[in-house]
Design an enzyme around this catalytic site. Structure first.
Site, mmCIF file in Angstrom:
data_model
loop_
_atom_site.group_PDB
_atom_site.id
_atom_site.type_symbol
_atom_site.label_atom_id
_atom_site.label_comp_id
_atom_site.label_asym_id
_atom_site.label_seq_id
_atom_site.Cartn_x
_atom_site.Cartn_y
_atom_site.Cartn_z
ATOM 1 N N CYS A 2 -0.989 -11.113 16.462
ATOM 2 C CA CYS A 2 -1.391 -9.713 16.560
ATOM 3 C C CYS A 2 -1.554 -9.319 18.032
ATOM 4 O O CYS A 2 -2.043 -10.104 18.841
ATOM 5 C CB CYS A 2 -2.697 -9.389 15.845
ATOM 6 S SG CYS A 2 -2.686 -9.808 14.104
ATOM 7 N N ARG A 27 3.884 -10.513 19.601
ATOM 8 C CA ARG A 27 2.725 -11.209 19.037
ATOM 9 C C ARG A 27 2.603 -11.019 17.531
ATOM 10 O O ARG A 27 1.789 -11.677 16.875
ATOM 11 C CB ARG A 27 1.444 -10.719 19.701
ATOM 12 C CG ARG A 27 1.411 -10.918 21.190
ATOM 13 C CD ARG A 27 0.151 -10.346 21.778
ATOM 14 N NE ARG A 27 -1.011 -11.090 21.353
ATOM 15 C CZ ARG A 27 -1.482 -12.167 21.951
ATOM 16 N NH1 ARG A 27 -0.893 -12.604 23.042
ATOM 17 N NH2 ARG A 27 -2.546 -12.790 21.501
ATOM 18 N N TRP A 73 0.457 -9.518 12.670
ATOM 19 C CA TRP A 73 1.085 -10.704 12.077
ATOM 20 C C TRP A 73 0.134 -11.097 10.960
ATOM 21 O O TRP A 73 -0.979 -11.567 11.213
ATOM 22 C CB TRP A 73 1.219 -11.812 13.107
ATOM 23 C CG TRP A 73 1.959 -13.008 12.606
ATOM 24 C CD1 TRP A 73 3.310 -13.190 12.607
ATOM 25 C CD2 TRP A 73 1.406 -14.195 12.026
ATOM 26 N NE1 TRP A 73 3.624 -14.415 12.058
ATOM 27 C CE2 TRP A 73 2.480 -15.058 11.694
ATOM 28 C CE3 TRP A 73 0.107 -14.618 11.741
ATOM 29 C CZ2 TRP A 73 2.293 -16.311 11.109
ATOM 30 C CZ3 TRP A 73 -0.084 -15.865 11.156
ATOM 31 C CH2 TRP A 73 1.010 -16.692 10.847
ATOM 32 N N ASN A 97 -7.830 -9.040 16.397
ATOM 33 C CA ASN A 97 -6.895 -10.168 16.481
ATOM 34 C C ASN A 97 -7.713 -11.427 16.263
ATOM 35 O O ASN A 97 -8.679 -11.662 16.997
ATOM 36 C CB ASN A 97 -6.231 -10.188 17.871
ATOM 37 C CG ASN A 97 -5.403 -11.442 18.095
ATOM 38 O OD1 ASN A 97 -4.918 -12.048 17.142
ATOM 39 N ND2 ASN A 97 -5.247 -11.828 19.345
ATOM 40 N N GLY A 98 -7.344 -12.213 15.254
ATOM 41 C CA GLY A 98 -8.093 -13.440 14.962
ATOM 42 C C GLY A 98 -8.300 -13.593 13.464
ATOM 43 O O GLY A 98 -7.606 -12.941 12.672
ATOM 44 N N GLU A 481 13.461 -30.634 20.352
ATOM 45 C CA GLU A 481 13.418 -29.269 20.867
ATOM 46 C C GLU A 481 14.660 -28.481 20.417
ATOM 47 O O GLU A 481 14.555 -27.324 20.015
ATOM 48 C CB GLU A 481 13.298 -29.301 22.400
ATOM 49 C CG GLU A 481 13.349 -27.960 23.097
ATOM 50 C CD GLU A 481 12.352 -26.947 22.563
ATOM 51 O OE1 GLU A 481 11.423 -27.313 21.841
ATOM 52 O OE2 GLU A 481 12.548 -25.752 22.837
ATOM 53 N N LYS A 485 14.493 -25.007 18.078
ATOM 54 C CA LYS A 485 15.081 -23.775 18.616
ATOM 55 C C LYS A 485 16.071 -23.204 17.626
ATOM 56 O O LYS A 485 16.089 -22.023 17.331
ATOM 57 C CB LYS A 485 15.769 -24.101 19.948
ATOM 58 C CG LYS A 485 15.794 -23.043 20.960
ATOM 59 C CD LYS A 485 14.571 -22.950 21.822
ATOM 60 C CE LYS A 485 13.265 -22.986 21.069
ATOM 61 N NZ LYS A 485 12.121 -23.305 21.866
ATOM 62 N N GLU A 488 14.302 -21.970 14.184
ATOM 63 C CA GLU A 488 13.424 -20.810 14.207
ATOM 64 C C GLU A 488 14.171 -19.494 14.354
ATOM 65 O O GLU A 488 13.727 -18.480 13.834
ATOM 66 C CB GLU A 488 12.307 -20.939 15.247
ATOM 67 C CG GLU A 488 12.699 -20.799 16.695
ATOM 68 C CD GLU A 488 11.475 -20.874 17.638
ATOM 69 O OE1 GLU A 488 11.622 -21.427 18.716
ATOM 70 O OE2 GLU A 488 10.399 -20.370 17.276
ATOM 71 N N HIS A 504 18.683 -45.347 7.983
ATOM 72 C CA HIS A 504 17.542 -45.715 7.153
ATOM 73 C C HIS A 504 17.186 -44.600 6.180
ATOM 74 O O HIS A 504 16.075 -44.558 5.657
ATOM 75 C CB HIS A 504 16.347 -46.085 8.037
ATOM 76 C CG HIS A 504 16.648 -47.254 8.929
ATOM 77 N ND1 HIS A 504 16.778 -48.535 8.436
ATOM 78 C CD2 HIS A 504 16.912 -47.330 10.256
ATOM 79 C CE1 HIS A 504 17.077 -49.355 9.439
ATOM 80 N NE2 HIS A 504 17.175 -48.641 10.551
ATOM 81 N N LYS A 607 4.721 -15.003 18.600
ATOM 82 C CA LYS A 607 4.795 -15.758 19.850
ATOM 83 C C LYS A 607 3.563 -16.613 20.094
ATOM 84 O O LYS A 607 3.649 -17.762 20.484
ATOM 85 C CB LYS A 607 4.967 -14.756 20.999
ATOM 86 C CG LYS A 607 5.055 -15.381 22.375
ATOM 87 C CD LYS A 607 6.389 -16.028 22.581
ATOM 88 C CE LYS A 607 6.537 -16.666 23.933
ATOM 89 N NZ LYS A 607 7.639 -17.647 23.915
#
Ligand code: M6R
Length: 612
Positions: A2, A27, A73, A97-98, A481, A485, A488, A504, A607
Site C-alpha cells: 500500500c 506498492r 494491496w 498501510n500495515g 534469481e 525474475k 514473477e 534425483h 514492491k
C-alpha cells in the site's frame, strides 16, 4: 504494501494526491482512493483498479487544498470499492498501510457500542476505534488508540472538525515527510515527495505528525516536541520516471552500469599502486568480521538471492562459515545466535516486515548486525548496528534488478575488504579483484548492447508453461534469481536446480521442448555442468547455455550442445553472476512483454512487502 500520501498546502490537493499515488503505485495497485477537505466537508472518492481509474471518479470541479490518498494491496478483504481506502467513521477519515492484528477483537468490542463495519478491512476498525475515542482532541484520541492497536501501521487521519489539518502516526510501516513551498507532504516513500523537495525526514515510530499548510509539527505520545533529523537524496524526478523506456524494469536494467559504479566508487582507495576496498565512510570496523564466529545472511526474495552469492564469496575469501536464511523462516526458527554472530540483513526497501523482524531478533539475541539497504533512512538502515547503502537510486518496477546487482557489489566489497584485513588475501590479490570489480559496469554495458538478441530468443520462451534454470556453485545461486525474475513477471512456472541434483527427481519433468537455461560460467565445474546439459538434452530439452568468454576454449563446449548460446564478456569466475544476471533479467523482461503482461506491476505482487 500500500502507498499512502497526505498533503495540505496552497495548490490543488487532488492533483498532488493523484500524482503521488501514481508514483507510489508500485506498492499496491488493486484499488485506490482519496479523501479531500472541501467546503462541504470531507469528500471521499474510490475505485477498484489502478490509480488512472480513480481519476475518472473525481469530478473536475472538486476544489481542495488538503487531502489523503491511498493505493491498495489487499490483505484483509477482497478487491472491492467498499474495501478500498480511505475509510470513515463519524468524524474520522483515514488511510492505512500495515495490518491491525487485533482488529477482530476490537471489532467485537466496538460492535457492543453499535459500531458495525461496512467493509471487511482491518483499517475500518481503526477508524471506528479512533472515532469512539475522539472528543475533540486528536492527540488524546491517537495516543489512546495506539495503546489499543497491535500490528503495524502508518496512518494519515483527517478529523471532520479540524479543517485542512492531517494527523499521522506510524509503527512499523514507513512514513516520510517534507515541508515545501507548496505545503506539507507526507508519504510512504520519498519518490512521492521528490516533486516538492529533496530534503525530508522519517517520521519516528510512535510520534505524531501534525501537518498544516505552513508547518509540520512532530511530538511524542507525551506531547514533547521532537525534531527529526533531515535526510536528503541526490537524485531528482527523472530518476523516478521512465525516461523514454517502455517500462521501469527496462530502464532499471539499463541503469545497472551506473548503479554498480555509484555503489563501488565511495568505497575504493588507491594506495601504493593498489586499488583497495575502504569502508571508512561507512564506518565499518574490520573487527566486525574478524570477531565473528559465524555469519548469517537473512533477507527475502531477490535480496536473499544476493545473499546466496555473498555466502559463497565470503566463505571462499574469508573462510568464515556463512549461512543464508529466508527471513520469514529465520524469525520463527529459534535460531542459534550470540554476541559472536554477525547477522547481515539485505533489503532494497529497508522496510520488508520479515527482514526487519529478523534484524530485531538478531539484536535481541546480542548478535552484531550489518544492513545492506537501498532506501536511505528506512527502518532497517536505522535499526542495524551498521549500514552499507547500495546507491541504486529509486527502484520502481516490482521485479528487482539494479538493487540486486548493487547488493552483489557490496558483497564483493565486503568479502575483499575483510579477506584483506584478515590477511587471507594480499593487497596485490585484492587489488586484482578490485580491478575486475571496477570493470563490471563496462561489461554490463556490453551485454546491454546485445538486448536485441535476447529479445529474439525470448520469443522461443513465450509459449512455455514450465522452465528450469540449472547451475553449480555461483551459477546455482544465480539460477535462483533467474527463476524468481522469470516467474514473477511472465507467470511461467519455473524452478532453479543445482545441476547435479536434477537426476534425483527433477529430470522426470524434462520432456521434449522443455526450456532449460543452463548457467555454465564457472570453470571448475564446467565439465560437470556440461554433463548435466547433455542429460537434459537427451530428454529433449531446449537448452539455452550461458558461458564465460574466459572459459570458452573448454573442450567440453562442443558445437550443437545447446539451442542457444549466450556468452558473457571474459571475467574472473567470481564476477560472472553480475553479468549473467543481466541476460536473465532481459530474458524475463522480453518474455513478459511478448506475453502481453504488465511487466512493472505483475499480478498479486507489490514492491515493498511490509506485512508478514
Ligand atoms: O525490499 P526488499 O529487498 O527487502 O524486498 C525483498 C523481496 O520482496 C523482493 O526482492 C522481491 O522478491 C522482488 N520482487 C523480486 O524481484
Amino acid at each position: 504494501m500500500c502507498g499512502i500520501i497526505g498533503f495540505t498546502g496552497y495548490i490543488d490537493a487532488k492533483e498532488v494526491l493523484l500524482n503521488g499515488l501514481a508514483e507510489l503505485e508500485y506498492r499496491g495497485y488493486d484499488s485506490a482512493g482519496i479523501a479531500v477537505c472541501t467546503e462541504r466537508g470531507i469528500e471521499t472518492f474510490k475505485n477498484v483498479g489502478k490509480v488512472a481509474s480513480l481519476r475518472n471518479e473525481i469530478p473536475a470541479e472538486i476544489q481542495s487544498s488538503c487531502g489523503i490518498g491511498h493505493t491498495r494491496w489487499a490483505t484483509h478483504g477482497g478487491v472491492t470499492k467498499t474495501n478500498a481506502h480511505p475509510h470513515s467513521c463519524g468524524k474520522v477519515t483515514l488511510i492505512h498501510n500495515g495490518i491491525i492484528e487485533n482488529y477482530h477483537e476490537l471489532a467485537n468490542e466496538l460492535a457492543k457500542e453499535g459500531r458495525i463495519a461496512q467493509s471487511q478491512t482491518d483499517t475500518e476498525v481503526a477508524a471506528m476505534l479512533l472515532d469512539s475515542l475522539y472528543t475533540g482532541d486528536p492527540y488524546a484520541a491517537i495516543s489512546e488508540a495506539v495503546k489499543r492497536l497491535t500490528g503495524a501501521y502508518a496512518f494519515c487521519i483527517l478529523f471532520a472538525d479540524q479543517k485542512d489539518v492531517i494527523y499521522c502516526i506510524r509503527k512499523g510501516s514507513p512514513l516520510v515527510a517534507c515541508m515545501a513551498e507548496e505545503g506539507a507532504v507526507i508519504a510512504s516513500d520519498m519518490v512521492a515527495l521528490l516533486r516538492y523537495s529533496k530534503e525530508y525526514f522519517v517520521l519516528p515510530e510512535y510520534n505524531i505528525a501534525k501537518l498544516t499548510k505552513n508547518s509540520i509539527m512532530v511530538t511524542d505520545l507525551y506531547g514533547n516536541t521532537v525534531t527529526p533529523s533531515m535526510l536528503s537524496v541526490n537524485w531528482d524526478m527523472s530518476a523516478a520516471q521512465k525516461n523514454g523506456f517502455k517500462h521501469y524494469m527496462l530502464k532499471e536494467i539499463h541503469e545497472q552500469p551506473e548503479s554498480v559504479r555509484l555503489t563501488i566508487r565511495p568505497r575504493i582507495k588507491r594506495e601504493n599502486g593498489f586499488v583497495l576496498p575502504d569502508f571508512s565512510e561507512d564506518k565499518i570496523p574490520d573487527d566486525l568480521f574478524m570477531n565473528a564466529g559465524r555469519i548469517i545472511i537473512t533477507a527475502c526474495g531477490t535480496a536473499m538471492h544476493a545473499g546466496l552469492v555473498g555466502r559463497i564469496l565470503i566463505e571462499r575469501m574469508l573462510r568464515i562459515p556463512v549461512t543464508v536464511e529466508i527471513a520469514s523462516e529465520f524469525r520463527y526458527a529459534d535460531p542459534i545466535m550470540d554476541e559472536r554472530s554477525l547477522v547481515i540483513v539485505v533489503s532494497q526497501s529497508g522496510e520488508t516486515a520479515d527482514t526487519l523482524a529478523a534484524l530485531r531478533l538478531a539484536k535481541e539475541k546480542g548478535a552484531k548486525t550489518l544492513a545492506i539497504v537501498n532506501v536511505k533512512g528506512s527502518s532497517i538502515s536505522r535499526e542495524a548496528d551498521y549500514c552499507m547503502y547500495t546507491h541504486a537510486g529509486p527502484e520502481i518496477a516490482v521485479a528487482s534488478t539494479k538493487a540486486y546487482t548493487a547488493q552483489l557489489a557490496v558483497f564483493y566489497l565486503i568479502a575483499l575488504r575483510f579477506a584483506m584485513a584478515a590477511g587471507k588475501l594480499s593487497d596485490k590479490q585484492v587489488s586484482e579483484y578490485m580491478n575486475e570489480l571496477e570493470a563490471v559496469p563496462e561489461k554490463i554495458e556490453k551485454i546491454l548492447k546485445k538486448r536485441d538478441v535476447i529479445k529474439e530468443l525470448s520469443k522461443r520462451l513465450t509459449p512455455a508453461s514450465d522452465l528450469f534454470f540449472i547451475g553449480r556453485g555461483l551459477d546455482y545461486a544465480l539460477s535462483c534469481e533467474g527463476s524468481i525474475k522469470l516467474k514473477e513477471i511472465t507467470y511461467i512456472h519455473s524452478e532453479a536446480y543445482a545441476a547435479g541434483e536434477l537426476k534425483h527427481g527433477t529430470l522426470s519433468l524434462i520432456t521434449g521442448g522443455t526450456p532449460v537455461i543452463a548457467l555454465g560460467t564457472q570453470k571448475d565445474v564446467f565439465p560437470k555442468l556440461i554433463s548435466n546439459v547433455k542429460e537434459v538434452r537427451a530428454r529433449g530439452a531446449m537448452v539455452i547455455l550461458v558461458t564465460n568468454e574466459a572459459n570458452d576454449g573448454d573442450e567440453a563446449l562442443e558445437k550443437g550442445i545447446c539451442a542457444e548460446h549466450l556468452v558473457i564478456p571474459a571475467c574472473k569466475d567470481e564476477f560472472a553472476p553480475f553479468l549473467a544476471a543481466v541476460y536473465l533479467q532481459l530474458i524475463a523482461y522480453y518474455t513478459s512483454s511478448y506475453r502481453g503482461l504488465d511487466v512493472d506491476q505483475p499480478r498479486n505482487l507489490a514492491k515493498s512487502v511490509t506485512v508478514e
